[in-house]
Design a protein around this motif. Structure first.
Motif, PDB file in Angstrom:
ATOM      1  N   PRO A   1       0.867  -1.245   0.074  1.00 25.29           N
ATOM      2  CA  PRO A   1      -0.150   0.157  -0.057  1.00 25.29           C
ATOM      3  C   PRO A   1       0.588   1.583   0.196  1.00 25.29           C
ATOM      4  N   ASN A   2       2.129   1.069   0.343  1.00 22.91           N
ATOM      5  CA  ASN A   2       3.099   2.469   0.104  1.00 22.91           C
ATOM      6  C   ASN A   2       4.783   1.929   0.737  1.00 22.91           C
ATOM      7  N   THR A   3       5.135   2.868   0.516  1.00 30.86           N
ATOM      8  CA  THR A   3       6.513   2.725   0.950  1.00 30.86           C
ATOM      9  C   THR A   3       7.273   3.204   1.797  1.00 30.86           C
ATOM     10  N   ASP A   4       6.185   2.848   3.048  1.00 34.52           N
ATOM     11  CA  ASP A   4       7.181   4.204   4.966  1.00 34.52           C
ATOM     12  C   ASP A   4       8.218   3.117   5.252  1.00 34.52           C
ATOM     13  N   TRP A   5       8.311   1.592   4.680  1.00 31.07           N
ATOM     14  CA  TRP A   5       9.209   0.703   5.514  1.00 31.07           C
ATOM     15  C   TRP A   5      10.317   1.209   4.827  1.00 31.07           C
ATOM     16  N   LEU A   6      10.491   1.627   3.313  1.00 28.59           N
ATOM     17  CA  LEU A   6      11.560   2.584   3.089  1.00 28.59           C
ATOM     18  C   LEU A   6      11.862   3.438   3.243  1.00 28.59           C
ATOM     19  N   GLU A   7      13.118   4.415   3.902  1.00 34.26           N
ATOM     20  CA  GLU A   7      13.913   5.115   4.613  1.00 34.26           C
ATOM     21  C   GLU A   7      14.091   6.101   3.842  1.00 34.26           C
ATOM     22  N   PRO A   8      14.393   6.944   3.732  1.00 30.06           N
ATOM     23  CA  PRO A   8      14.762   8.471   2.286  1.00 30.06           C
ATOM     24  C   PRO A   8      15.739   7.862   3.410  1.00 30.06           C
ATOM     25  N   GLY A   9      17.175   7.768   1.831  1.00 33.64           N
ATOM     26  CA  GLY A   9      18.736   7.696   2.117  1.00 33.64           C
ATOM     27  C   GLY A   9      19.154   6.577   2.438  1.00 33.64           C
TER      28      GLY A   9
ATOM     29  N   ALA B   1       2.064  -3.384 -11.539  1.00 31.97           N
ATOM     30  CA  ALA B   1       1.798  -2.152 -10.856  1.00 31.97           C
ATOM     31  C   ALA B   1       2.047  -1.258 -11.532  1.00 31.97           C
ATOM     32  N   ILE B   2       3.173  -0.785 -12.700  1.00 29.85           N
ATOM     33  CA  ILE B   2       3.206   0.790 -13.209  1.00 29.85           C
ATOM     34  C   ILE B   2       2.186   0.821 -14.171  1.00 29.85           C
ATOM     35  N   PHE B   3       2.228   1.945 -14.398  1.00 33.06           N
ATOM     36  CA  PHE B   3       1.164   2.072 -15.459  1.00 33.06           C
ATOM     37  C   PHE B   3      -0.583   2.187 -14.141  1.00 33.06           C
ATOM     38  N   ALA B   4      -0.327   1.899 -13.398  1.00 33.16           N
ATOM     39  CA  ALA B   4      -1.888   1.975 -12.622  1.00 33.16           C
ATOM     40  C   ALA B   4      -1.812   1.783 -11.290  1.00 33.16           C
ATOM     41  N   GLN B   5      -0.513   1.965 -10.752  1.00 35.84           N
ATOM     42  CA  GLN B   5       0.039   2.489  -9.629  1.00 35.84           C
ATOM     43  C   GLN B   5       1.137   3.361  -8.887  1.00 35.84           C
ATOM     44  N   GLU B   6       0.650   4.540  -8.531  1.00 33.62           N
ATOM     45  CA  GLU B   6       2.237   5.503  -8.270  1.00 33.62           C
ATOM     46  C   GLU B   6       3.498   4.170  -8.100  1.00 33.62           C
ATOM     47  N   MET B   7       4.813   5.241  -8.457  1.00 29.77           N
ATOM     48  CA  MET B   7       5.922   4.526  -7.867  1.00 29.77           C
ATOM     49  C   MET B   7       6.169   5.722  -6.909  1.00 29.77           C
ATOM     50  N   ASP B   8       7.023   5.430  -6.129  1.00 30.27           N
ATOM     51  CA  ASP B   8       7.935   6.483  -5.408  1.00 30.27           C
ATOM     52  C   ASP B   8       8.998   6.377  -5.629  1.00 30.27           C
ATOM     53  N   TRP B   9       9.128   7.102  -6.762  1.00 36.02           N
ATOM     54  CA  TRP B   9      10.490   6.955  -7.273  1.00 36.02           C
ATOM     55  C   TRP B   9      11.679   7.513  -6.317  1.00 36.02           C
ATOM     56  N   SER B  10      12.143   8.163  -5.689  1.00 34.78           N
ATOM     57  CA  SER B  10      13.050   8.400  -4.503  1.00 34.78           C
ATOM     58  C   SER B  10      12.966   7.292  -3.321  1.00 34.78           C
ATOM     59  N   LYS B  11      12.795   6.556  -3.650  1.00 37.44           N
ATOM     60  CA  LYS B  11      13.007   5.342  -2.727  1.00 37.44           C
ATOM     61  C   LYS B  11      13.087   4.305  -3.715  1.00 37.44           C
TER      62      LYS B  11
ATOM     63  N   ASN C   1     -12.121 -12.015  -1.713  1.00 34.94           N
ATOM     64  CA  ASN C   1     -10.478 -11.802  -2.086  1.00 34.94           C
ATOM     65  C   ASN C   1      -9.968 -12.196  -1.021  1.00 34.94           C
ATOM     66  N   MET C   2      -8.897 -12.825  -2.317  1.00 40.22           N
ATOM     67  CA  MET C   2      -7.516 -13.375  -2.260  1.00 40.22           C
ATOM     68  C   MET C   2      -7.058 -12.732  -0.965  1.00 40.22           C
ATOM     69  N   ALA C   3      -6.492 -11.716  -1.016  1.00 47.81           N
ATOM     70  CA  ALA C   3      -6.337 -10.412  -0.267  1.00 47.81           C
ATOM     71  C   ALA C   3      -7.156  -9.744   0.731  1.00 47.81           C
ATOM     72  N   SER C   4      -6.904 -10.520   1.911  1.00 52.02           N
ATOM     73  CA  SER C   4      -7.768  -9.332   3.388  1.00 52.02           C
ATOM     74  C   SER C   4      -7.902  -8.505   3.306  1.00 52.02           C
ATOM     75  N   ASP C   5      -6.728  -8.169   3.295  1.00 51.90           N
ATOM     76  CA  ASP C   5      -6.556  -6.527   3.868  1.00 51.90           C
ATOM     77  C   ASP C   5      -6.626  -5.493   2.336  1.00 51.90           C
ATOM     78  N   PRO C   6      -8.314  -4.598   2.753  1.00 53.61           N
ATOM     79  CA  PRO C   6      -8.391  -3.508   1.398  1.00 53.61           C
ATOM     80  C   PRO C   6      -6.847  -2.745   0.741  1.00 53.61           C
ATOM     81  N   ALA C   7      -6.462  -2.611   2.443  1.00 58.56           N
ATOM     82  CA  ALA C   7      -5.184  -1.719   1.757  1.00 58.56           C
ATOM     83  C   ALA C   7      -4.209  -2.531   0.868  1.00 58.56           C
ATOM     84  N   GLN C   8      -4.485  -3.983   0.701  1.00 61.23           N
ATOM     85  CA  GLN C   8      -3.466  -4.777  -0.337  1.00 61.23           C
ATOM     86  C   GLN C   8      -3.736  -4.959  -1.396  1.00 61.23           C
ATOM     87  N   GLN C   9      -5.313  -4.607  -1.404  1.00 63.34           N
ATOM     88  CA  GLN C   9      -5.920  -5.582  -3.143  1.00 63.34           C
ATOM     89  C   GLN C   9      -5.745  -4.622  -4.345  1.00 63.34           C
ATOM     90  N   THR C  10      -4.975  -5.295  -4.826  1.00 59.67           N
ATOM     91  CA  THR C  10      -4.836  -4.616  -5.953  1.00 59.67           C
ATOM     92  C   THR C  10      -5.770  -3.912  -7.279  1.00 59.67           C
TER      93      THR C  10
END
Length: 392
Positions: free
Chosen positions: A160-168, A180-190, A302-311
């Motif tokens: 659902p996000n890249t919070d688990w990757l710290e900047p730098g 995912a790409i073209f359908a979900q936003e990529m966090d290029w900085s990480k 849905n095979m993914a039980s967490d709505p935040a993680q559903q593609t």
């Protein structure tokens, strides 16, 4: 709810106009036809001025649509997404450094096997989760290099996000973003190395992969010589420097110029409808139709039980309920196959069975090249086919 009473034995009224719901190669963009492809370059060398210009145009359009930073490099690689991500792994992962490979579906598990059995990385952390789940990515040390799949192509679970990757962070990140790409936003900085295939969200041909490198990734490649042999298709350096020609349309091996023109046509279509934001919105709208239907259908989840993680691309669903649970494992596995076969024979929907290694399931591609109306029309037919299978 669907357009007819649930459980009714009569066939639904309307069929999808474009019954293409495969998760790869996916549906072509609306209005696609062969005459939309430019053919001037066909029969010409890919090393000609025209050939290199068209390859570079595909790269430049990709950068524009994806919002890739100017100091990142984009190259066209052999062998689809597999070739692109394995080239990154073979060229960048160092046995002397700690590495984490995280997987929650079939393709991520292939990258684990590459790390364990082929590269034999000694300082390796492996994180896995069952289909539909995602491992605890916060346990990955920030000094580790990490390989992960942004979107579970065969499980329908995405990060659902890249919070688990710290900047730098100290380690590099290698991101398989193909569904995912073209359908979900990529966090290029990480992201340091990101890969995808033309055959996914853009609905193009599967021949080639894309490799996107950050300045940090370039520095790793130039400062590191792997201890293992590198096949020609993975070699990205000339001497001690990155071969920049690869990232300007001079491919490692001979590309398909027909596939290139098909990808360009898809990119131009995407630009004409509003670019990346429009692509994301289309995938979100399509997938929400399917998710709402699953929620309202008692014999599916849905095979993914967490709505935040559903593609929002390859939505995967599994069966449940007293009737299904009473079946043997063999008979359970036959249910989605029978539904798909029944609807394919009627030209209602093609190739929407779950992946062969996944639990028995259906997988409906909802990416940007699919039309909402076709998704809406498919779902009542699945209900009808399920009743047919259930009642023999």
């Amino acid at each position: 709810m669907t357009e007819y009473t649930r459980g009714l034995q009569h066939e639904p009224t309307h069929k999808p106009e474009r019954p293409f719901f495969s998760s790869g190669p996916t549906a072509k963009f609306p209005g696609w036809s062969l005459d939309k492809l430019k053919t001037d370059v066909l029969g010409r060398s890919h090393r000609s001025a025209l050939g290199k210009a068209r390859l570079k145009y595909a790269i430049d359009l990709s950068r524009e649509l994806l919002g890739i930073p100017d100091d990142y490099l984009i190259g066209i690689m052999p062998a689809s997404d597999t070739g692109a991500i394995e080239a990154a792994m073979w060229a960048m992962l160092d046995p002397a450094r700690p590495v984490t490979v995280a997987a929650w579906e079939s393709f991520g598990n292939i990258w684990i096997q590459d790390a364990v059995k082929q590269l034999k990385l000694p300082n390796l952390q492996v994180l896995t989760a069952d289909y539909g789940e995602i491992p605890d990515l916060t346990t990955i040390p920030q000094r580790n290099d990490v390989v992960f799949t942004w979107n579970g192509t065969t499980s329908g679970a995405m990060i659902p996000n890249t919070d688990w990757l710290e900047p730098g962070r100290e380690g590099i990140t290698i991101n398989d973003a193909t569904s995912a790409i073209f359908a979900q936003e990529m966090d290029w900085s990480k992201l340091d190395a990101t890969t995808y295939s033309w055959q996914k969200v853009m609905g193009s041909e599967a021949q080639h992969g894309m490799l996107i490198l950050s300045p940090k990734a370039v520095a790793r490649i130039e400062s590191y010589d792997p201890p293992w042999p590198l096949p020609k298709l993975f070699r990205m350096k000339k001497g001690n420097k990155l071969n920049l020609g690869i990232f300007a349309g001079e491919t490692i091996n001979t590309p398909s110029m027909l596939a290139t023109e098909d990808y360009i046509a898809a990119l131009e279509w995407a630009k004409s409808i509003g670019g990346r934001r429009a692509l994301v919105d289309r995938a979100n709208a399509n997938s929400q139709i399917v998710k709402d239907w699953i929620e309202a259908t008692p014999w599916l989840r849905n095979m993914a039980s967490d709505p935040a993680q559903q593609t929002n691309t390859g939505v995967c669903m599994v069966f449940q309920g007293d009737w299904y649970d009473s079946l043997s494992a063999e008979d359970q596995a036959a249910v989605p196959k029978k539904i798909v076969k029944m609807l394919e024979e009627r030209n209602i929907g093609y190739d929407f069975n779950g992946y062969r290694d996944a639990p028995p399931s259906l997988r409906i591609w909802c990416g940007s090249t699919v039309e909402q109306e076709d998704v809406k029309r498919l779902l009542p037919w699945i209900e009808w086919a399920y009743e047919k299978v259930k009642n023999g």
